[in-house]
Design a protein around this motif. Structure first.
Motif, short mmCIF file in Angstrom:
data_model
loop_
_atom_site.label_atom_id
_atom_site.label_comp_id
_atom_site.label_asym_id
_atom_site.label_seq_id
_atom_site.Cartn_x
_atom_site.Cartn_y
_atom_site.Cartn_z
N GLY A 325 -45.63 2.69 -31.86
CA GLY A 325 -46.17 3.22 -30.61
C GLY A 325 -45.87 2.27 -29.47
O GLY A 325 -45.10 1.31 -29.63
N GLY A 326 -46.52 2.50 -28.34
CA GLY A 326 -46.26 1.70 -27.15
C GLY A 326 -46.70 0.25 -27.30
O GLY A 326 -46.23 -0.61 -26.57
N PHE A 327 -47.60 -0.02 -28.23
CA PHE A 327 -48.14 -1.38 -28.32
C PHE A 327 -47.63 -2.15 -29.52
O PHE A 327 -47.92 -3.33 -29.67
N VAL A 353 -52.04 -0.77 -40.68
CA VAL A 353 -52.19 -2.03 -39.92
C VAL A 353 -51.30 -1.97 -38.69
O VAL A 353 -50.08 -1.90 -38.79
N LYS A 354 -51.94 -1.95 -37.52
CA LYS A 354 -51.15 -1.93 -36.28
C LYS A 354 -50.96 -3.37 -35.82
O LYS A 354 -51.94 -4.09 -35.58
N ARG A 355 -49.71 -3.76 -35.74
CA ARG A 355 -49.41 -5.14 -35.33
C ARG A 355 -48.94 -5.10 -33.88
O ARG A 355 -47.83 -4.61 -33.60
N TYR A 400 -56.90 0.16 -39.66
CA TYR A 400 -57.53 1.49 -39.64
C TYR A 400 -57.47 2.10 -41.04
O TYR A 400 -56.67 1.69 -41.88
N GLU A 401 -58.28 3.17 -41.21
CA GLU A 401 -58.11 3.96 -42.43
C GLU A 401 -56.73 4.61 -42.36
O GLU A 401 -56.22 4.91 -41.27
N PHE A 402 -56.13 4.78 -43.50
CA PHE A 402 -54.79 5.38 -43.56
C PHE A 402 -54.93 6.90 -43.50
O PHE A 402 -55.68 7.50 -44.27
N ILE A 403 -54.24 7.51 -42.56
CA ILE A 403 -54.31 8.98 -42.41
C ILE A 403 -52.95 9.53 -42.83
O ILE A 403 -51.95 9.39 -42.10
N PRO A 404 -52.91 10.14 -44.03
CA PRO A 404 -51.62 10.37 -44.70
C PRO A 404 -50.58 11.19 -43.93
O PRO A 404 -49.39 10.96 -44.09
N GLY A 406 -49.96 11.37 -40.73
CA GLY A 406 -49.45 10.81 -39.47
C GLY A 406 -49.89 11.61 -38.25
O GLY A 406 -50.83 12.41 -38.29
N SER A 407 -49.15 11.43 -37.16
CA SER A 407 -49.62 12.03 -35.91
C SER A 407 -49.11 13.45 -35.69
O SER A 407 -48.03 13.84 -36.16
N LEU A 408 -49.92 14.22 -34.95
CA LEU A 408 -49.65 15.65 -34.72
C LEU A 408 -48.31 15.89 -34.04
O LEU A 408 -47.60 16.85 -34.35
N1 LIG Z 1 -54.18 5.31 -39.17
C1 LIG Z 1 -52.93 5.70 -39.38
N2 LIG Z 1 -52.58 6.23 -40.55
C2 LIG Z 1 -51.31 6.63 -40.78
N3 LIG Z 1 -50.33 6.57 -39.88
C3 LIG Z 1 -50.63 6.06 -38.69
C4 LIG Z 1 -51.93 5.59 -38.37
N4 LIG Z 1 -51.92 5.15 -37.12
C5 LIG Z 1 -50.68 5.32 -36.65
N5 LIG Z 1 -49.88 5.86 -37.60
C6 LIG Z 1 -48.45 6.19 -37.46
O1 LIG Z 1 -47.83 5.23 -36.63
C7 LIG Z 1 -47.24 5.87 -35.49
C8 LIG Z 1 -47.44 4.99 -34.28
O2 LIG Z 1 -48.83 4.90 -34.01
P1 LIG Z 1 -49.41 4.35 -32.65
O3 LIG Z 1 -50.87 4.54 -32.64
O4 LIG Z 1 -48.91 2.96 -32.47
O5 LIG Z 1 -48.61 5.26 -31.68
P2 LIG Z 1 -48.94 6.09 -30.37
O6 LIG Z 1 -50.27 6.71 -30.52
O7 LIG Z 1 -47.78 6.97 -30.11
O8 LIG Z 1 -48.87 4.95 -29.33
P3 LIG Z 1 -49.89 4.35 -28.32
O9 LIG Z 1 -51.20 4.11 -28.99
O10 LIG Z 1 -49.15 3.14 -28.03
O11 LIG Z 1 -49.97 5.34 -27.22
C9 LIG Z 1 -47.94 7.22 -35.37
O12 LIG Z 1 -47.09 8.17 -34.82
C10 LIG Z 1 -48.28 7.54 -36.81
O13 LIG Z 1 -47.22 8.25 -37.40
#
Ligand SMILES: Nc1ncnc2c1ncn2[C@@H]1O[C@H](COP(=O)(O)OP(=O)(O)OP(=O)(O)O)[C@@H](O)[C@H]1O
Length: 640
Positions: A325-327, A353-355, A400-404, A406-408
């Motif tokens: 992601g952005g961070f 784990v977000k690094r 964070y908890e792992f959300i299998p 991923g994002s929408l």
């Molecule tokens: N808790 C989680 N469980 C599983 N996958 C995750 C989790 N958090 C993030 N991810 C995966 O990592 C990717 C990047 O997450 P991140 O939150 O850094 O991105 P973002 O929401 O696009 O960015 P930002 O928070 O910088 O706006 C997500 O698109 C997702 O696929």
């Protein structure tokens, strides 16, 4: 314009931090002369007796590259020389941090929204185009505010240009009384006319800066000539003219109270925003301007060691990477639930784990503190769970908890192995996301999420929506306050128009974002896509006319659904989306009302998605796929 050589002051020089500390009396309160979005400004006196202003930057701002902005400010100030930029008692321009140098015909694009609300032209807000006409627009707003006052400026939206010019002119005549001269009178009108041309929505119709300067100079000269002709003992003509052009304290519209209704100027709103920010919610969420970088203690938030997270993610190995992601990057890791120590893949619990990337660590502090302070204290089935964080030396990580699933956004835009979401699943996700926002908006929590969108909604194994990304969240207004006034931050395409234009932040801004999300779910189209043909890049703008007519709604439905959806449900969702993205924030529904609509849709529909009904006939998936293809031609035929 004066000769360039007149403005060539000594080149900027390097100052040691020690020297700046010394000349500002250790950055003392007494020496403080101002506060800006990026830092505090102090008065300093050099050995030569010269008084200078020293800007001390706070920390880096999330979403902005402060190093680049700092370099920009220095580089651009060094390259640009003019009396109104650095010296003299004339109005002068500072803050070159966001500026760009480019050719007068050039157009460029940016990704995030950066700027001061109200001063940004429509082409930047809608299509993030930047041309020199951007500054012309901002100049126009500035002139109007000088002439009409801050409150007066807002009247412009309610009247025609002619009425506005007349109104401001009358106020000037009344306030100037005996001092009014024919050229002054003409100058006032002319000045507003020029300014109104500068704020034309169509940038082509705006004058160039050179034309503006030329026209304003003519007004100046005419007034000075006229003033010089008469013997006025009250004050020097130059003084009067300077006041007329630049001094807001002299503004009759402000002084007469003409436009004073509705409260204070920017400064007041900002200070009230800061003072209200220090308060407790039921979960003791405290966030203030002063302590916003502090992480508040919480029994539910664990502190991890860097070594343990490194081992849990198998040294951040590439095959544990979940996304970026952005961070920073997000990795999959395995830990023992009780001891939090790392364990072998397949044992213990899985975490994400977000690094945070190390390039601008300082800039992440506020973002990280908001994430921990909110998520660490809130609990709801539709919010992602934060286990804890690690802050060690240069390492900043969140667990964070792992959300299998991923994002929408990955599912909607088919990134990676994701399958297109069925209609029923879209409705389930929309309801979950709506419940998360409704929880944040309820009286006890009163939080504005501010950066709601499909990339911040994670999908659990059973497609339960989990909202993530609280880095920009803030406490909502309290008591008498109707809104917060903030620097505009967020994601292009999602931000509510009134927030971009004025910086006024309310929960209704989140509701606008929710409407945008519903449109994404309906259409499967990105919120903003510069690859789509001109006029179709902004999803809300191009979908709005179709949503307003029931029979046209099918034109916006995602072809990936293969026609398998309930048309009556789609109509209800389209109506809800339209209400949420209403330009008038007061007409947007509450999140509770949105939840009720979505619950109603789920109850009405069969568990299996009903097939798309068209003119009483069932349309098969393959037939409707063909329809889908032709339907998308309405939007230029392009999916991205
Ligand atoms: N808790 C989680 N469980 C599983 N996958 C995750 C989790 N958090 C993030 N991810 C995966 O990592 C990717 C990047 O997450 P991140 O939150 O850094 O991105 P973002 O929401 O696009 O960015 P930002 O928070 O910088 O706006 C997500 O698109 C997702 O696929």
């Amino acid at each position: 314009m004066e000769n360039e050589s007149q403005h060539t002051s000594a080149m900027p020089r390097d100052f040691t931090f020690q020297l700046l500390k010394q000349i500002t009396n250790d950055f003392s309160e007494d020496n403080r002369i101002g506060v800006g979005g990026y830092g505090l400004v102090y008065k300093g006196t050099l050995d030569s007796g010269e008084v200078i202003a020293v800007k001390k930057l706070y920390y880096k701002h999330p979403g902005l590259d402060s190093d680049k902005q700092f370099q920009n400010e220095c580089t651009n100030l060094m390259r640009v020389r003019h009396q109104n930029i650095v010296r003299n008692m004339m109005p002068k321009i500072g803050d070159f941090g966001l500026s760009r140098l480019f050719d007068s015909t050039e157009t460029c694009s940016t990704k995030g929204i950066i700027g001061t609300p109200g001063y940004m032209p429509p082409e930047y807000i809608n299509r993030f185009h930047i041309t020199p006409k951007f500054d012309v627009f901002s100049l126009g707003v500035t002139i109007i505010k000088i002439m009409a006052g801050h409150q007066g400026y807002s009247k412009l939206a309610d009247m025609s240009s002619q009425e506005f010019i007349q109104l401001v002119h009358e106020k000037w005549e009344k306030a100037l009384q005996t001092t009014v001269l024919s050229h002054t009178s003409h100058g006032v009108k002319k000045c507003i006319e020029i300014a109104l041309r500068c704020v034309e929505a169509d940038r082509v119709k705006r004058p160039t800066i050179a034309e503006v300067v030329d026209e304003l100079s003519k007004i100046d000269t005419a007034i000075i000539d006229e003033l010089n002709e008469i013997d006025t003992a009250r004050s020097s003509p130059i003084e009067q003219v300077t006041n007329l052009r630049s001094n807001q304290a002299f503004n009759p519209c402000v002084n007469s109270g003409m436009f004073s209704k509705g409260g204070g100027k920017d400064g007041k709103m900002i200070s009230s925003c800061s003072s209200q920010a220090i308060r407790a919610s039921s979960d003791s969420v405290l966030l203030s301007v002063d302590i916003k970088c502090q992480i508040l203690p919480s029994a539910s938030v664990k502190i991890f060691s860097y070594d343990n997270l490194r081992l849990a993610t198998r040294k951040f190995r590439a095959n544990t990477l979940l996304g970026e992601g952005g961070f920073g990057r997000v990795y999959k890791g395995w830990i023992d639930e009780n001891t939090l120590s790392p364990c072998k893949p397949g044992t213990g619990i899985i975490v994400a784990v977000k690094r945070l990337s190390q390039e601008s660590l300082q800039g992440h502090q506020e973002w990280l503190a908001a994430e921990v302070n909110y998520l660490g204290h809130l609990s709801h089935p539709n919010l992602v769970k934060l286990f804890g964080y690690c802050l060690e030396d240069e390492h900043q990580l969140l667990v964070y908890e792992f959300i299998p699933r991923g994002s929408l956004d990955n599912h909607l835009y088919r990134r990676g192995p994701c399958q297109p979401l069925s209609w029923n699943l879209r409705m389930k996700v929309a309801l979950g996301a709506a419940k998360a926002l409704a929880y944040l908006h309820c009286a006890e929590t009163n939080i504005i999420f501010r950066d709601f969108g499909s990339s911040h909604i994670l999908l659990d194994r059973d497609y339960t929506a989990k909202l993530a990304g609280f880095g920009l969240a803030v406490n909502g207004p309290v008591g008498e306050e109707s809104h917060l006034t903030t620097r505009v931050v967020g994601t292009h395409g999602y931000a509510a128009p009134e927030y971009i234009a004025t910086g006024h932040l309310t929960q209704k801004c989140d509701i606008y974002c929710f409407g945008v999300l519903l449109l994404e779910m309906l259409s499967g189209l990105r919120v903003l896509d510069p690859n789509r043909p001109a006029g179709e890049q902004h999803l809300v703008d191009c979908a709005r006319p179709y949503l307003e007519h029931k029979h046209k709604i099918r034109c916006v439905i995602d072809a990936n659904l293969g026609g398998i959806y309930s048309f009556s449900a789609a109509q209800k969702i389209a109506a809800l989306a339209l209400e949420c993205v209403c330009l008038d924030p007061k007409k947007r529904p509450t999140m509770d009302a949105a939840v009720s609509v979505l619950e109603g849709v789920q109850e009405d529909e069969e568990p299996e998605a009903a097939e798309h009904q068209e003119s009483g006939k069932k349309v098969t998936a393959s037939a409707s796929r063909k329809n889908g293809k032709s339907r998308w031609n309405i939007f230029g035929g392009g999916r991205s």
